[in-house]
Design an enzyme around this catalytic site. Sequence first.
Site, short mmCIF file in Angstrom:
data_model
loop_
_atom_site.label_atom_id
_atom_site.label_comp_id
_atom_site.label_asym_id
_atom_site.label_seq_id
_atom_site.Cartn_x
_atom_site.Cartn_y
_atom_site.Cartn_z
N CYS A 95 3.42 10.03 4.75
CA CYS A 95 3.00 9.02 3.78
C CYS A 95 4.27 8.25 3.44
O CYS A 95 5.32 8.86 3.19
CB CYS A 95 2.41 9.66 2.53
N THR A 96 4.19 6.94 3.46
CA THR A 96 5.41 6.14 3.32
C THR A 96 6.06 6.24 1.96
O THR A 96 7.20 5.79 1.78
CB THR A 96 5.13 4.67 3.68
N GLU A 97 5.36 6.83 0.96
CA GLU A 97 5.98 7.03 -0.36
C GLU A 97 6.70 8.36 -0.48
O GLU A 97 7.52 8.53 -1.40
CB GLU A 97 4.92 6.95 -1.46
N GLN A 136 -10.71 3.13 -0.68
CA GLN A 136 -10.42 4.39 0.01
C GLN A 136 -11.24 5.53 -0.58
O GLN A 136 -11.87 6.31 0.16
CB GLN A 136 -8.93 4.72 -0.08
N MET A 149 0.84 -1.22 0.00
CA MET A 149 0.00 0.00 0.00
C MET A 149 0.87 1.27 0.00
O MET A 149 0.79 2.07 0.92
CB MET A 149 -0.93 -0.02 1.21
N THR A 154 1.94 1.77 6.00
CA THR A 154 1.34 2.94 5.40
C THR A 154 0.74 3.78 6.52
O THR A 154 0.22 3.22 7.50
CB THR A 154 0.23 2.57 4.40
N THR A 199 -1.84 6.06 6.12
CA THR A 199 -3.28 6.22 5.94
C THR A 199 -4.07 5.08 6.58
O THR A 199 -5.09 5.31 7.24
CB THR A 199 -3.63 6.31 4.45
#
Length: 231
Positions: free
Chosen positions: A197-199, A52, A10, A83, A85
Amino acid sequence: MKMIGLIGGMSWESSAEYYRILNEGVRERLGPTASARCLLWSFNFAEIEELQHKGDWRGLTARMVDAARRLEAGGADLLLICTNTMHRMATDVQAAVDVPLLHIADPTAERIKAAGFSKVGLLGTAFTMEHAFYKGRLADQHGLSVIIPNDEDRATVHRIIYEELVAGKVLPTSRDAYRAIIARLVEDGAQAVILGCTEIMLLVRPEDSQVPIFDTTAIHAAAAIEIALTG
């Protein structure tokens, strides 16, 4: 060494970073041939994204609980939701299993407080920036004051995450956009900025910010290593 269970996919872009950081961290602590004991449950993010944006949080919670139970059954001693979120349903996930869930906001907040900061800017998906599950935990449990970008900037941050970063696209124009948004958070009083956000860590580097940045991916994985090896 405890077995770390990762609820990932995710997106897989950030899950790959978790896997890398965990293994590099264990190797650094235990020696050149050592690696992390871990299990990964990886979702098809296209399905998660659709739910989502439909607002089907009940359906998402059911999927997350199922993943957590499968990892526990597989031998995980500790769970990580890879993640920010999806920590919206962290309480439900923890209630469904007997092994501990390491909430991503907690080690992040501890790092921020240890550095002497109390007012932080938050970047993440619209869900993370706008809903109370994340900001509220930082404020209520850790005493941090959280600033989020304005409406237009939040839309930009969210769009870049979902249209670019989860697809592995890292564009210079988007880095410039994030730099400008971070600068506005600093103008609003942010002493530091959370990459919530992990990205985002794929795009934003320390030199892109006038104040310290706290990368939740790296902090979360480092905290998991500490628990796995000493907890």
